[in-house]
Enzyme design. Sequence first.
Site, short mmCIF file in Angstrom:
data_model
loop_
_atom_site.label_atom_id
_atom_site.label_comp_id
_atom_site.label_asym_id
_atom_site.label_seq_id
_atom_site.Cartn_x
_atom_site.Cartn_y
_atom_site.Cartn_z
N ASP A 7 0.95 -1.36 -0.05
CA ASP A 7 -0.05 -0.01 0.12
C ASP A 7 0.74 1.47 0.08
O ASP A 7 2.01 1.31 -0.18
CB ASP A 7 -0.98 -0.13 1.30
CG ASP A 7 -0.49 0.19 2.47
OD1 ASP A 7 0.83 0.44 2.78
OD2 ASP A 7 -1.27 0.33 3.65
N CYS A 64 2.64 -3.31 4.06
CA CYS A 64 2.07 -2.23 4.40
C CYS A 64 2.59 -1.46 5.83
O CYS A 64 3.62 -1.75 5.80
CB CYS A 64 0.44 -2.74 4.57
SG CYS A 64 0.20 -3.87 6.15
N THR A 66 2.25 -2.13 8.78
CA THR A 66 2.54 -3.04 9.94
C THR A 66 2.59 -4.43 9.56
O THR A 66 3.04 -5.41 10.14
CB THR A 66 1.13 -3.31 11.05
OG1 THR A 66 0.16 -3.63 10.36
CG2 THR A 66 1.04 -1.98 11.76
N HIS A 97 8.20 -25.06 8.73
CA HIS A 97 7.10 -25.65 9.50
C HIS A 97 5.81 -25.45 8.93
O HIS A 97 5.02 -26.33 8.97
CB HIS A 97 7.21 -25.42 10.95
CG HIS A 97 8.23 -25.90 11.67
ND1 HIS A 97 8.52 -25.93 12.91
CD2 HIS A 97 9.28 -26.62 11.14
CE1 HIS A 97 9.56 -26.56 13.44
NE2 HIS A 97 10.09 -26.85 12.40
N HIS A 132 5.18 -31.78 9.70
CA HIS A 132 4.63 -30.49 9.55
C HIS A 132 3.66 -30.52 8.10
O HIS A 132 2.75 -29.73 8.20
CB HIS A 132 5.93 -29.77 9.09
CG HIS A 132 6.96 -29.37 10.21
ND1 HIS A 132 6.57 -29.23 11.40
CD2 HIS A 132 8.23 -29.93 10.07
CE1 HIS A 132 7.69 -29.20 12.26
NE2 HIS A 132 8.65 -29.78 11.56
C1 RB5 Z 1 -2.34 2.44 6.55
O1 RB5 Z 1 -2.45 3.66 7.51
C2 RB5 Z 1 -2.17 1.25 7.36
O2 RB5 Z 1 -3.30 0.94 8.00
C3 RB5 Z 1 -1.84 0.05 6.82
O3 RB5 Z 1 -0.59 0.29 5.85
C4 RB5 Z 1 -1.80 -1.14 7.52
O4 RB5 Z 1 -0.70 -0.92 8.47
C5 RB5 Z 1 -2.60 -1.97 7.95
O5 RB5 Z 1 -2.61 -3.08 8.50
#
Ligand code: RB5
Length: 146
Positions: A7, A64, A66, A97, A132
């Site tokens: 993203d 993204c 996180t 695994h 596994h």
């Molecule tokens: C975008 O602000 C953020 O929510 C997205 O990049 C991601 O971290 C979502 O899990």
Amino acid sequence: MYAIGNDHTGVALKEIIKKYLEDKGETVKDFGTESTTASNYPEIAETVANSVASGECERAILICGTGVGMSIAANKVKGIRAVCCSEPFSAKMSKEHNDANVLCFGARVIGTEMAKMLVDAWYDADFQGGRHQTRVDMMMDIEKRQ
Ligand code: RB5
């Protein structure tokens, strides 16, 4: 062929990781985005995950903020085993695994060098099969029962 997608938070890191995979000799299909304007990670995750589920791409990397949203969304696609990692031990074990076919990480969580370490750990590992495989089959059976 590897798929890659991100993203708006992962544009710069995606370019680095894409080149990193290409330097390993891999062909990489880039599903975008190239834009830092806010975009919706579920749309990108679904497209990239479909490319793995269909067999077009062998494995995928999703980035993204996180890595969490990408992994949750990718795991909604049948046949996908997506993991969100921020250290290399889990990335390695997720292949050995769990036969993870999608690796996700967060551009707001880890730096470039850690991202490369995750990619190396996952890329170099091999699924170990045996007990596994039994457990992976059990996971996929959950999907079939839904
Ligand atoms: C975008 O602000 C953020 O929510 C997205 O990049 C991601 O971290 C979502 O899990």
